[in-house]
Design a protein around this motif. Structure first.
Motif, PDB file in Angstrom:
ATOM      1  N   LYS A  39      -8.072  -3.167  17.503  1.00  0.00           N
ATOM      2  CA  LYS A  39      -7.353  -2.661  16.333  1.00  0.00           C
ATOM      3  C   LYS A  39      -8.142  -2.921  15.054  1.00  0.00           C
ATOM      4  CE  LYS A  39      -2.688  -2.853  18.174  1.00  0.00           C
ATOM      5  NZ  LYS A  39      -1.362  -3.461  18.078  1.00  0.00           N
ATOM      6  N   LEU A  40      -8.727  -4.096  14.942  1.00  0.00           N
ATOM      7  CA  LEU A  40      -9.501  -4.427  13.749  1.00  0.00           C
ATOM      8  C   LEU A  40     -10.749  -3.557  13.621  1.00  0.00           C
ATOM      9  CD1 LEU A  40      -9.287  -8.307  13.516  1.00  0.00           C
ATOM     10  CD2 LEU A  40      -8.415  -6.645  11.874  1.00  0.00           C
ATOM     11  N   GLN A  91     -10.974  -0.542  14.146  1.00  0.00           N
ATOM     12  CA  GLN A  91     -10.598   0.770  13.621  1.00  0.00           C
ATOM     13  C   GLN A  91     -10.231   0.728  12.142  1.00  0.00           C
ATOM     14  OE1 GLN A  91      -7.405   1.936  16.207  1.00  0.00           O
ATOM     15  NE2 GLN A  91      -8.725   2.085  17.987  1.00  0.00           N
ATOM     16  N   GLU A  92     -10.164  -0.459  11.570  1.00  0.00           N
ATOM     17  CA  GLU A  92      -9.774  -0.609  10.165  1.00  0.00           C
ATOM     18  C   GLU A  92     -10.988  -0.628   9.250  1.00  0.00           C
ATOM     19  OE1 GLU A  92      -6.799  -0.646   8.806  1.00  0.00           O
ATOM     20  OE2 GLU A  92      -5.656  -0.631  10.665  1.00  0.00           O
ATOM     21  N   LYS A  93     -10.762  -0.377   7.974  1.00  0.00           N
ATOM     22  CA  LYS A  93     -11.781  -0.451   6.919  1.00  0.00           C
ATOM     23  C   LYS A  93     -11.093  -0.836   5.618  1.00  0.00           C
ATOM     24  CE  LYS A  93     -15.509   0.905   9.056  1.00  0.00           C
ATOM     25  NZ  LYS A  93     -16.434  -0.101   9.439  1.00  0.00           N
ATOM     26  N   LEU A 146     -10.393   0.474   2.406  1.00  0.00           N
ATOM     27  CA  LEU A 146     -10.369   1.850   1.916  1.00  0.00           C
ATOM     28  C   LEU A 146     -10.571   1.913   0.402  1.00  0.00           C
ATOM     29  CD1 LEU A 146      -7.336   2.932   4.090  1.00  0.00           C
ATOM     30  CD2 LEU A 146      -9.757   3.336   4.561  1.00  0.00           C
ATOM     31  N   ASP A 183      -7.728   0.730  -1.674  1.00  0.00           N
ATOM     32  CA  ASP A 183      -7.272  -0.635  -1.409  1.00  0.00           C
ATOM     33  C   ASP A 183      -7.653  -1.576  -2.536  1.00  0.00           C
ATOM     34  OD1 ASP A 183      -5.870  -0.637   0.995  1.00  0.00           O
ATOM     35  OD2 ASP A 183      -7.676  -0.830   2.213  1.00  0.00           O
ATOM     36  N   TYR A 197      -5.080  -4.657   1.235  1.00  0.00           N
ATOM     37  CA  TYR A 197      -5.911  -4.828   2.427  1.00  0.00           C
ATOM     38  C   TYR A 197      -5.402  -6.002   3.261  1.00  0.00           C
ATOM     39  CZ  TYR A 197     -10.024  -6.104   5.189  1.00  0.00           C
ATOM     40  OH  TYR A 197     -10.869  -6.449   6.216  1.00  0.00           O
ATOM     41  N   ARG A 237      -2.200  -5.293   5.106  1.00  0.00           N
ATOM     42  CA  ARG A 237      -2.399  -4.419   6.261  1.00  0.00           C
ATOM     43  C   ARG A 237      -3.079  -5.144   7.422  1.00  0.00           C
ATOM     44  NH1 ARG A 237      -5.672  -0.824   4.095  1.00  0.00           N
ATOM     45  NH2 ARG A 237      -7.460  -1.221   5.391  1.00  0.00           N
ATOM     46  N   ILE A 238      -3.983  -6.090   7.113  1.00  0.00           N
ATOM     47  CA  ILE A 238      -4.791  -6.734   8.144  1.00  0.00           C
ATOM     48  C   ILE A 238      -4.149  -8.010   8.707  1.00  0.00           C
ATOM     49  CG2 ILE A 238      -7.036  -7.840   8.564  1.00  0.00           C
ATOM     50  CD1 ILE A 238      -7.142  -4.779   8.279  1.00  0.00           C
ATOM     51  N   LEU A 268      -2.403  -8.203  12.084  1.00  0.00           N
ATOM     52  CA  LEU A 268      -3.284  -8.068  13.246  1.00  0.00           C
ATOM     53  C   LEU A 268      -3.944  -9.399  13.612  1.00  0.00           C
ATOM     54  CD1 LEU A 268      -5.077  -4.735  12.273  1.00  0.00           C
ATOM     55  CD2 LEU A 268      -3.135  -5.031  13.822  1.00  0.00           C
ATOM     56  N   HIS A 292     -15.723  -4.508   7.414  1.00  0.00           N
ATOM     57  CA  HIS A 292     -14.793  -3.568   6.800  1.00  0.00           C
ATOM     58  C   HIS A 292     -15.204  -3.229   5.368  1.00  0.00           C
ATOM     59  CE1 HIS A 292     -11.137  -4.743   9.518  1.00  0.00           C
ATOM     60  NE2 HIS A 292     -12.088  -4.101  10.175  1.00  0.00           N
TER      61      HIS A 292
END
Length: 132
Positions: free
Chosen positions: A32-33, A35-37, A39, A42, A47, A50-51, A54, A72
């Motif tokens: 899952k991590l 696939q994150e960035k 953004l 953000d 950020y 959202r993180i 996880l 990221h």
């Protein structure tokens, strides 16, 4: 006597359970991590919000996850975080907030507003004369 026999079995079961459960959770977290960035819209708070969910099953000093979090970031934030080199996940988020406040990174280099300001001006062309 029965208690002495059950304690080692319980400890063996507990070790097995601990080894199988966190490994599965860790793999899902890593996927899952990945696939994150961080953004462009953000900030450190959005950020982290959202993180953090996880990261619930992750050890604070997990070097692999810390590397993913650094990955990221982009541009100046990545460079500054690499220099800061936090040693755990909590320190990563603290450093990110401090960097954001101290440096105000330009994450929008090359973005649409930047390109618009650099766009050539449009000049009017003479109208074509039509035949009578």
């Amino acid at each position: 006597m029965l208690v002495i026999i059950l304690i080692p079995r319980f400890i063996d079961w507990l070790r097995h359970k601990y080894q199988t459960e966190p490994v599965g959770t860790q793999q899902v977290t890593t996927q899952k991590l990945a696939q994150e960035k961080f953004l462009p819209f953000d900030n450190p708070e959005t950020y982290e919000a959202r993180i953090r969910p996880l990261l619930l099953g992750v050890a604070n000093a997990d070097a692999n996850i810390l590397g993913l979090l650094k990955g990221h970031l982009s541009g100046e934030l990545y460079t500054w975080m690499k220099i800061a080199n936090p040693d755990n996940i909590n320190a990563f988020f603290i450093e990110l907030k401090n960097m954001w406040l101290e440096h105000s990174p330009n994450l929008y280099k090359g973005s649409i507003p930047d390109q618009i300001s650099q766009a050539p001006s449009i000049t009017s062309q003479p109208a074509l004369h039509q035949k009578k």
